[in-house]
Design a protein around this motif. Structure first.
Motif, PDB file in Angstrom:
ATOM      1  N   MET A  16       0.819  -1.205   0.000  1.00  0.00           N
ATOM      2  CA  MET A  16       0.000   0.000   0.000  1.00  0.00           C
ATOM      3  C   MET A  16       0.859   1.263   0.000  1.00  0.00           C
ATOM      4  O   MET A  16       0.586   2.210  -0.746  1.00  0.00           O
ATOM      5  N   ILE A  17       1.888   1.263   0.845  1.00  0.00           N
ATOM      6  CA  ILE A  17       2.781   2.436   0.894  1.00  0.00           C
ATOM      7  C   ILE A  17       3.469   2.625  -0.446  1.00  0.00           C
ATOM      8  O   ILE A  17       3.549   3.753  -0.969  1.00  0.00           O
ATOM      9  N   ALA A  18       3.971   1.531  -1.018  1.00  0.00           N
ATOM     10  CA  ALA A  18       4.664   1.620  -2.310  1.00  0.00           C
ATOM     11  C   ALA A  18       3.724   2.128  -3.394  1.00  0.00           C
ATOM     12  O   ALA A  18       4.081   3.031  -4.179  1.00  0.00           O
ATOM     13  N   ALA A  19       2.521   1.578  -3.447  1.00  0.00           N
ATOM     14  CA  ALA A  19       1.577   1.981  -4.488  1.00  0.00           C
ATOM     15  C   ALA A  19       1.165   3.442  -4.331  1.00  0.00           C
ATOM     16  O   ALA A  19       1.069   4.185  -5.316  1.00  0.00           O
ATOM     17  N   TRP A  20       0.923   3.876  -3.078  1.00  0.00           N
ATOM     18  CA  TRP A  20       0.507   5.260  -2.853  1.00  0.00           C
ATOM     19  C   TRP A  20       1.627   6.234  -3.178  1.00  0.00           C
ATOM     20  O   TRP A  20       1.392   7.278  -3.803  1.00  0.00           O
ATOM     21  N   LEU A  21       2.851   5.922  -2.761  1.00  0.00           N
ATOM     22  CA  LEU A  21       3.977   6.817  -3.037  1.00  0.00           C
ATOM     23  C   LEU A  21       4.252   6.918  -4.542  1.00  0.00           C
ATOM     24  O   LEU A  21       4.623   7.987  -5.037  1.00  0.00           O
ATOM     25  N   LEU A  22       4.052   5.821  -5.257  1.00  0.00           N
ATOM     26  CA  LEU A  22       4.303   5.841  -6.699  1.00  0.00           C
ATOM     27  C   LEU A  22       3.227   6.629  -7.447  1.00  0.00           C
ATOM     28  O   LEU A  22       3.534   7.415  -8.349  1.00  0.00           O
ATOM     29  N   ARG A  23       1.966   6.433  -7.057  1.00  0.00           N
ATOM     30  CA  ARG A  23       0.878   7.049  -7.820  1.00  0.00           C
ATOM     31  C   ARG A  23       0.530   8.449  -7.339  1.00  0.00           C
ATOM     32  O   ARG A  23       0.386   9.381  -8.142  1.00  0.00           O
ATOM     33  N   SER A  24       0.425   8.636  -6.040  1.00  0.00           N
ATOM     34  CA  SER A  24      -0.035   9.920  -5.512  1.00  0.00           C
ATOM     35  C   SER A  24       1.108  10.889  -5.231  1.00  0.00           C
ATOM     36  O   SER A  24       1.025  12.070  -5.560  1.00  0.00           O
ATOM     37  N   ALA A  25       2.178  10.399  -4.619  1.00  0.00           N
ATOM     38  CA  ALA A  25       3.300  11.272  -4.276  1.00  0.00           C
ATOM     39  C   ALA A  25       4.309  11.396  -5.408  1.00  0.00           C
ATOM     40  O   ALA A  25       5.189  12.268  -5.354  1.00  0.00           O
ATOM     41  N   GLN A  26       4.219  10.517  -6.404  1.00  0.00           N
ATOM     42  CA  GLN A  26       5.102  10.556  -7.573  1.00  0.00           C
ATOM     43  C   GLN A  26       6.581  10.419  -7.198  1.00  0.00           C
ATOM     44  O   GLN A  26       7.439  11.062  -7.794  1.00  0.00           O
ATOM     45  N   TRP A  27       6.882   9.619  -6.205  1.00  0.00           N
ATOM     46  CA  TRP A  27       8.264   9.377  -5.826  1.00  0.00           C
ATOM     47  C   TRP A  27       8.931   8.458  -6.845  1.00  0.00           C
ATOM     48  O   TRP A  27       8.271   7.615  -7.450  1.00  0.00           O
ATOM     49  N   PRO A  28      10.249   8.596  -7.020  1.00  0.00           N
ATOM     50  CA  PRO A  28      10.962   7.649  -7.894  1.00  0.00           C
ATOM     51  C   PRO A  28      10.924   6.248  -7.290  1.00  0.00           C
ATOM     52  O   PRO A  28      10.967   6.098  -6.054  1.00  0.00           O
ATOM     53  N   PRO A  29      10.861   5.210  -8.109  1.00  0.00           N
ATOM     54  CA  PRO A  29      10.693   3.843  -7.583  1.00  0.00           C
ATOM     55  C   PRO A  29      11.824   3.387  -6.668  1.00  0.00           C
ATOM     56  O   PRO A  29      11.586   2.662  -5.704  1.00  0.00           O
ATOM     57  N   SER A  30      13.063   3.797  -6.963  1.00  0.00           N
ATOM     58  CA  SER A  30      14.182   3.383  -6.114  1.00  0.00           C
ATOM     59  C   SER A  30      14.025   3.937  -4.700  1.00  0.00           C
ATOM     60  O   SER A  30      14.278   3.235  -3.712  1.00  0.00           O
ATOM     61  N   LEU A  31      13.581   5.188  -4.588  1.00  0.00           N
ATOM     62  CA  LEU A  31      13.368   5.797  -3.275  1.00  0.00           C
ATOM     63  C   LEU A  31      12.186   5.145  -2.561  1.00  0.00           C
ATOM     64  O   LEU A  31      12.209   4.952  -1.339  1.00  0.00           O
ATOM     65  N   VAL A  32      11.162   4.783  -3.308  1.00  0.00           N
ATOM     66  CA  VAL A  32      10.001   4.104  -2.733  1.00  0.00           C
ATOM     67  C   VAL A  32      10.408   2.769  -2.127  1.00  0.00           C
ATOM     68  O   VAL A  32      10.041   2.441  -0.988  1.00  0.00           O
TER      69      VAL A  32
END
Length: 340
Positions: A97-113
């Motif tokens: 859930m954290i990974a999916a939210w950070l990727l879609r909503s926060a637009q964080w780079p995947p490595s940082l996620v």
């Protein structure tokens, strides 16, 4: 002639019960039983179903159960230390859930996620370990609370499934790595590498020796001057890290984050560790047994899938029966060790 031969012939016969007890109480006995059972199941599958023994069927077991193997590795250290961790399935779901939210909503780079998820998982586990050791609380209660907490946090993020469309996650989901004429996924390769590192850590480092010592007798470990508190915190931090890493691999596999992911996975992990030969009382077993335990669980599912007529619930029934058998075997081992 017979009178002189009888004592000589009788000596090996008298030694046989003792040799059998010594063999059954050996640390590797349940691991041998697990491997024998795995070979037997593959033999039965090969005899009943065409193509069951193909290399890709075996590799698919690793692909489909890579996340479970990673969790079982962390659970092995916890159980070897005499503890239990019921939070790992919920931590896996929270990680997705954290990974999916950070990727879609926060637009964080995947490595940082990925890095953030792994750190949070390790911190969550370390906090549980600190509560268990410094507040003298039962691991069952603390990790049960952690299970409810992590699962509840999933629904604070979203009550719906969050789709992952990040190119890196999609690529990891679709990539096939050549392996001995077949292919495996990057997640399966990560799980195998982690297994190798865990085996080395368990058997060739001071940390691993401390884990076994604590599982054998925590008070004796303290009297020997081992850093029991630090080791227990590290053990649960490792379990949390493995659960978070399993969440990342599960995100690769499912390309989504969801609060209902991995329900009951903590029980599957415990079953895999016990079937792999680790005693629930701690101090006895091998981390490598996690692989054989996971393969047995996967093989049961594959046999039922090949049959096509049995309900998937038969998987739980067979696993439950196996757990009963291995609990009896472990009890026999403990009796043999006391008599020796």
């Amino acid at each position: 002639m017979s009178a002189t031969a009888n004592p000589v012939a009788g000596a090996p016969a008298a030694a046989q019960p003792f040799a059998l007890k010594s063999f059954m109480s050996a640390p590797y006995f349940t691991s041998l039983v697990t491997v024998f059972l795995l070979v037997l199941m593959f033999g039965a599958g090969a005899a009943a179903y065409t193509g069951f023994l193909s290399l890709q069927v075996v590799l698919n077991l690793l692909i489909d159960n890579a996340f479970l193997l990673v969790i079982a590795i962390g659970m092995s250290f916890v159980i070897l230390s005499g503890g239990i961790d019921l939070s790992v399935g919920s931590v896996l779901a929270l990680s997705t859930m954290i990974a999916a939210w950070l990727l879609r909503s926060a637009q964080w780079p995947p490595s940082l996620v990925i890095a953030t998820v792994l750190v949070l998982g390790a911190l969550f586990g370390a906090a549980q370990g600190a509560l268990i050791h410094y507040f003298k609380l039962q691991a069952f209660i603390v990790t049960l609370a952690g299970m409810f907490l992590a699962r509840g946090l999933c629904y604070l993020i979203s009550i719906e499934s969050i789709t992952i469309e990040d190119p890196l996650f999609v690529a990891m989901s679709q990539t096939q790595l050549d392996f001995m004429g077949g292919f495996i996924s990057p997640g399966a390769m990560i799980a195998l590498v982690l297994l190798g590192v865990a085996i080395y850590a368990a058997h060739y480092t001071a940390f691993g020796r401390a884990v076994y010592a604590i599982g054998g007798n925590e008070q004796s470990a303290q009297m020997m001057g081992l850093a029991v508190g630090r080791t227990k915190v590290l053990i649960y931090a490792l379990s949390g890290f493995c659960a978070a890493l399993a969440g990342v691999l599960f995100s690769f596999y499912m390309l989504s984050g969801y609060g209902l992911h991995a329900q009951g996975t903590e029980l599957d992990a415990i079953a895999a560790v016990v079937i792999g030969g680790t005693l629930l009382s701690g101090g006895y077993g091998y981390v490598a047994g996690a692989l054989s335990g996971v393969l047995i669980l996967g093989t049961i599912q594959t046999l039922i899938a090949f049959d096509g007529t049995l309900s998937s619930w038969w998987t739980k029934i067979v696993i439950g029966g196996l757990l009963f058998v291995f609990c009896v075997v472990q009890r026999l081992m403990s009796f043999g060790a006391k008599q020796n």
